[in-house]
Design an enzyme around this catalytic site. Structure first.
Site, PDB file in Angstrom:
ATOM      1  N   ASP A  55       7.129   8.188 -11.158  1.00  0.00           N
ATOM      2  CA  ASP A  55       7.160   8.277  -9.708  1.00  0.00           C
ATOM      3  C   ASP A  55       7.715   9.664  -9.452  1.00  0.00           C
ATOM      4  O   ASP A  55       8.917   9.902  -9.647  1.00  0.00           O
ATOM      5  CB  ASP A  55       8.083   7.216  -9.101  1.00  0.00           C
ATOM      6  CG  ASP A  55       8.045   7.273  -7.578  1.00  0.00           C
ATOM      7  OD1 ASP A  55       8.065   8.387  -7.031  1.00  0.00           O
ATOM      8  OD2 ASP A  55       7.985   6.219  -6.938  1.00  0.00           O
ATOM      9  N   HIS A  56       6.860  10.591  -9.045  1.00  0.00           N
ATOM     10  CA  HIS A  56       7.317  11.991  -9.047  1.00  0.00           C
ATOM     11  C   HIS A  56       8.460  12.247  -8.064  1.00  0.00           C
ATOM     12  O   HIS A  56       9.187  13.203  -8.190  1.00  0.00           O
ATOM     13  CB  HIS A  56       6.143  12.965  -8.845  1.00  0.00           C
ATOM     14  CG  HIS A  56       5.684  13.085  -7.422  1.00  0.00           C
ATOM     15  ND1 HIS A  56       4.858  12.175  -6.831  1.00  0.00           N
ATOM     16  CD2 HIS A  56       5.943  14.008  -6.474  1.00  0.00           C
ATOM     17  CE1 HIS A  56       4.633  12.540  -5.582  1.00  0.00           C
ATOM     18  NE2 HIS A  56       5.280  13.657  -5.340  1.00  0.00           N
ATOM     19  N   HIS A  59       7.303   5.637  -3.717  1.00  0.00           N
ATOM     20  CA  HIS A  59       8.267   6.656  -3.298  1.00  0.00           C
ATOM     21  C   HIS A  59       9.315   6.133  -2.304  1.00  0.00           C
ATOM     22  O   HIS A  59      10.514   6.349  -2.490  1.00  0.00           O
ATOM     23  CB  HIS A  59       7.547   7.853  -2.675  1.00  0.00           C
ATOM     24  CG  HIS A  59       6.400   8.363  -3.503  1.00  0.00           C
ATOM     25  ND1 HIS A  59       6.427   8.401  -4.875  1.00  0.00           N
ATOM     26  CD2 HIS A  59       5.187   8.854  -3.148  1.00  0.00           C
ATOM     27  CE1 HIS A  59       5.277   8.899  -5.329  1.00  0.00           C
ATOM     28  NE2 HIS A  59       4.513   9.177  -4.303  1.00  0.00           N
TER      29      HIS A  59
HETATM   30  C1  BG6 Z   1       1.477  11.030  -3.862  1.00  0.00           C
HETATM   31  C2  BG6 Z   1       0.513  10.384  -2.913  1.00  0.00           C
HETATM   32  O1  BG6 Z   1       2.051  10.074  -4.712  1.00  0.00           O
HETATM   33  O2  BG6 Z   1       2.503  11.687  -3.128  1.00  0.00           O
HETATM   34  C3  BG6 Z   1      -0.068  11.419  -1.967  1.00  0.00           C
HETATM   35  O3  BG6 Z   1      -0.532   9.774  -3.642  1.00  0.00           O
HETATM   36  C4  BG6 Z   1       1.030  12.191  -1.269  1.00  0.00           C
HETATM   37  O4  BG6 Z   1      -0.914  10.802  -1.005  1.00  0.00           O
HETATM   38  C5  BG6 Z   1       2.035  12.722  -2.286  1.00  0.00           C
HETATM   39  O5  BG6 Z   1       0.427  13.272  -0.581  1.00  0.00           O
HETATM   40  C6  BG6 Z   1       3.241  13.315  -1.576  1.00  0.00           C
HETATM   41  O6  BG6 Z   1       4.059  13.945  -2.507  1.00  0.00           O
HETATM   42  P1  BG6 Z   1       4.930  15.207  -2.108  1.00  0.00           P
HETATM   43  O7  BG6 Z   1       5.701  15.529  -3.352  1.00  0.00           O
HETATM   44  O8  BG6 Z   1       3.954  16.287  -1.718  1.00  0.00           O
HETATM   45  O9  BG6 Z   1       5.776  14.774  -0.953  1.00  0.00           O
END
Ligand code: BG6
Length: 485
Positions: A179-180, A242
């Protein structure tokens, strides 16, 4: 098994969007910082026929874009020499047998191996099964680890099925579900803010906190991802992972140690304490124009925006609403957490009644202006008893001038290489999150579903999301980007 073995990183989906934009730039940065174990090889595996050199050219573009002016060509040439291509159909056992031979030739002996699934979710299970069928999952003197991207399942049942498939092949300790958001410095800092300081934690409960708001808003539309997105929608795309991960970091009890299982145990307990979300306390929206995007059904009911009121049924958080919202096509791109404190119980100054005073608010700014702001009341100079709302601000960019915040993937890939799963989602965590989201998805199919409210691109979403908080006299707060130093 030792971390000092050579390592081979096999990226399935090795020429895809994620590999180009995130994974290879992160690996290249780790290489530049001398943080990648040596010797190393990286295998980019994908379905089209192409040579090593063709893959390197594709990847170089992504790395250059990510690095901007800092791109170091000489360093890239040295790094690129370690990248090779493997053509693979993930549904074909014989292609895995060929990959096995290719890896053995490359490694010339025992090596640790990280298999990273950066492919469409329909290939997760075939790939895991074929890793097993070919014996590629078997550890020898080197370990075998699996990194897997989201979406992790489409609902609880499919997530359980995927978990079972993985569990039959890799031990949980070797599985790294990404989960980044957990790799973002500012998300990690939530634990440090709470547990490396004394002053917040005594107030961090229902006695002093009125409500918590978690907003992850995006100004982009679904763009080229419409085919995926129309089957997913915002709850699966952003909330199941997230937003609920951020919520669990905010709401968890202090773990005894900063150890993967100790931290994840506490996070899972929070997810398990969430009460079923009342459907009439959810909002779903779709930005105007979404249905005209390619691959989107003309009558699509997919929500591109959602807001929820979530309640955590435990001692610490009894009665404190957690408001969560996320959407695409909104006014800006920002992720922030707002902790709104209760107002003082009694006022000795000749001010408006206590309930009208601006409450103390702690803003945790995940992005873009990474930092923390504490909003409080101060005496207005020259006045007798008037107050004004002021801010104490911490910005990463001013407090840590020389350190550029690394992309989340750098940290996550490095942790997977070192076998540290603290920032990855465990099996029970994934399933607990689906247990929160699944009933909402079902509720949205039913008779009592809230209407799918249309909102204008560039706005802050449907008015019904404001009404959700207004029911209890509250309002969405937004403080991070407005108060830059
Ligand atoms: C991803 C989603 O996990 O997270 C995307 O699939 C979203 O739809 C993205 O745009 C948002 O990540 P960040 O790091 O740009 O806030």
């Amino acid at each position: 098994m030792s971390d000092s073995n050579p390592i081979t990183i096999v990226i399935f989906g090795g020429s895809g969007d994620l590999a180009r934009r995130k994974l290879f730039p992160a690996l290249f940065n780790l290489y530049g910082k001398e943080q990648l174990p040596t010797p190393f090889h990286i295998v980019g595996a994908a379905s089209s026929p192409r040579s090593d050199e063709e893959l390197r050219t594709i990847l170089c573009k992504g790395v250059m874009e990510a690095a901007g002016q800092d791109f170091d060509e000489e360093q890239w040439s040295a790094f690129a020499q370690q990248i090779v291509y493997a053509q693979i159909d993930l549904t074909q056992p014989r292609d895995f047998a060929r990959l096995k031979e290719q890896l053995q030739t490359l490694e010339q002996g025992s090596a640790n191996r990280l298999y990273h699934l950066a492919v469409d979710p329909e290939y997760f299970m075939p790939a895991v099964n074929n890793l097993q069928a070919s014996g590629l999952h078997q550890a020898d003197a080197g370990w075998r680890r699996l990194v897997i991207e989201k979406p992790f399942g489409h609902d609880l049942a499919s997530a359980q099925e995927l978990n079972q498939c993985i569990e039959a092949v890799f031990p949980e300790g070797e599985v790294f579900r990404i989960d980044h958001y957990l790799g973002k410095e500012t998300a990690q800092n939530i634990l440090f803010l709470r547990f490396a300081n004394l002053i917040f934690e005594p107030l961090w409960n229902a006695n002093y906190i009125d409500n918590v708001q978690i907003s992850v808003v995006e100004n982009v539309d679904v763009g080229e991802r419409a085919r995926y997105y129309d089957h997913s929608g915002v709850l699966r795309d952003m909330f199941q992972n997230h937003l609920l991960q951020l919520l669990s970091l905010i709401a968890m009890e202090p773990p005894a140690s900063f150890d993967a299982d100790a931290v994840r145990d506490e996070k899972v307990k929070v997810l398990k304490s969430i009460l079923p979300v009342a459907i009439d306390e959810t909002v779903r929206g779709q930005y105007h124009g979404y249905r005209q995007a390619q691959y989107v059904a003309a009558d699509s009911q997919t929500a591109t925006y959602a807001a929820l009121k979530v309640q955590i049924d435990n001692w610490r958080w009894q009665g404190v609403p957690f408001y969560l919202r996320s959407g695409k096509g909104l006014a800006e791109k920002s992720s922030e957490i707002v902790i709104e404190f209760k107002r003082p119980p009694h006022l000795m100054f000749a001010l408006p009644p206590a309930q009208k005073l601006t409450p103390n608010i702690l803003y945790i700014c995940i992005q873009p202006d990474e930092g923390i702001h504490l909003q409080f009341e101060a005496k207005e100079p020259g006045s007798l008893q008037a107050t004004a709302t002021v801010d104490l601000e911490f910005h990463y960019r001013t407090s840590f001038k020389d350190s550029v915040l690394a992309d989340a993937y750098e940290r996550l890939l490095l942790d997977a290489i070192h076998g540290d799963a603290t920032l990855f989602t465990r099996r029970d965590g994934i399933e607990a999150a689906w247990r929160v989201i699944d009933p909402i998805l079902q509720g949205w199919q039913g008779e009592d579903a809230p209407p799918l409210a249309s909102y204008e691109p560039g706005s802050w979403g449907p008015a019904t999301a404001d009404a959700l908080l207004a029911r209890t006299g509250r309002a969405w707060r937004h403080g991070c980007c407005e108060h830059e130093a």
